[in-house]
Design a protein around this motif. Structure first.
Motif, PDB file in Angstrom:
ATOM      1  N   ILE A 122      -8.813  -2.856  -3.006  1.00 35.35           N
ATOM      2  CA  ILE A 122      -7.715  -2.667  -2.634  1.00 35.35           C
ATOM      3  C   ILE A 122      -7.741  -3.388  -0.924  1.00 35.35           C
ATOM      4  CG2 ILE A 122      -6.173  -1.279  -0.794  1.00 35.35           C
ATOM      5  CD1 ILE A 122      -6.990   0.568  -2.904  1.00 35.35           C
ATOM      6  N   GLU A 174     -13.294   0.604  -4.981  1.00 30.18           N
ATOM      7  CA  GLU A 174     -11.711   1.353  -5.080  1.00 30.18           C
ATOM      8  C   GLU A 174     -11.622   0.039  -3.701  1.00 30.18           C
ATOM      9  OE1 GLU A 174      -8.082   3.284  -7.113  1.00 30.18           O
ATOM     10  OE2 GLU A 174      -9.509   4.669  -6.010  1.00 30.18           O
ATOM     11  N   LEU A 216       0.964  -0.980  -0.076  1.00 23.05           N
ATOM     12  CA  LEU A 216       0.122  -0.043   0.200  1.00 23.05           C
ATOM     13  C   LEU A 216       1.308   1.125   0.127  1.00 23.05           C
ATOM     14  CD1 LEU A 216      -2.606  -0.989   2.560  1.00 23.05           C
ATOM     15  CD2 LEU A 216      -3.080  -1.040   0.122  1.00 23.05           C
ATOM     16  N   ARG A 217       2.088   1.378   0.976  1.00 28.58           N
ATOM     17  CA  ARG A 217       2.915   2.018   0.754  1.00 28.58           C
ATOM     18  C   ARG A 217       3.463   2.087  -0.713  1.00 28.58           C
ATOM     19  NH1 ARG A 217       4.574   0.614   5.889  1.00 28.58           N
ATOM     20  NH2 ARG A 217       3.744   2.182   7.633  1.00 28.58           N
ATOM     21  N   GLU A 218       3.767   1.459  -0.773  1.00 34.22           N
ATOM     22  CA  GLU A 218       4.549   1.469  -2.408  1.00 34.22           C
ATOM     23  C   GLU A 218       3.495   1.824  -3.398  1.00 34.22           C
ATOM     24  OE1 GLU A 218       6.010  -2.100  -3.407  1.00 34.22           O
ATOM     25  OE2 GLU A 218       7.516  -1.952  -2.567  1.00 34.22           O
ATOM     26  N   LYS A 219       2.335   1.783  -3.369  1.00 35.45           N
ATOM     27  CA  LYS A 219       1.153   2.345  -4.190  1.00 35.45           C
ATOM     28  C   LYS A 219       1.119   3.594  -3.386  1.00 35.45           C
ATOM     29  CE  LYS A 219      -0.065  -1.775  -5.749  1.00 35.45           C
ATOM     30  NZ  LYS A 219      -1.755  -3.358  -5.347  1.00 35.45           N
ATOM     31  N   GLY A 220       1.154   4.123  -2.965  1.00 37.87           N
ATOM     32  CA  GLY A 220       0.823   5.660  -2.261  1.00 37.87           C
ATOM     33  C   GLY A 220      -0.906   5.835  -1.632  1.00 37.87           C
ATOM     34  N   ILE A 221      -1.276   4.504  -1.309  1.00 41.05           N
ATOM     35  CA  ILE A 221      -3.158   4.964  -1.077  1.00 41.05           C
ATOM     36  C   ILE A 221      -2.391   4.449   0.869  1.00 41.05           C
ATOM     37  CG2 ILE A 221      -3.512   4.250  -3.045  1.00 41.05           C
ATOM     38  CD1 ILE A 221      -3.714   1.653  -1.900  1.00 41.05           C
TER      39      ILE A 221
END
Length: 78
Positions: A58, A54, A1-6
């Motif tokens: 996720i 969405e 989730l961090r890598e996707k910026g969410i």
């Protein structure tokens, strides 16, 4: 989730707790952990999503689901 910026925030809950219960005009304080709370909520993630659908998509990737835990998706109030 961090890598996707969410990912915005999240952590597991501690076993240390106190429960406040109104009781006949007074406030009763019970030392935890309180079983019903521990069983209902073990931690949380706060994410950014374009909408509830969405967010559900996720949440389907949450590792807790592989351990037979449930995940509840709640839209933040504004």
């Amino acid at each position: 989730l961090r890598e996707k910026g969410i990912f915005q925030a999240g952590w597991g809950l501690s076993d240390k707790s106190k429960k406040l219960v109104p009781s006949r005009g007074d406030l009763k304080i019970i030392d935890g952990p309180c079983a019903e709370t521990k069983e209902a909520l073990t931690g949380f993630f706060m994410i950014t999503a374009k909408g509830l659908d969405e967010a559900v998509t996720i949440a389907k990737g949450c590792p807790a689901l592989t351990h037979e835990e449930t995940v509840e998706v709640i839209e933040a109030g504004h």
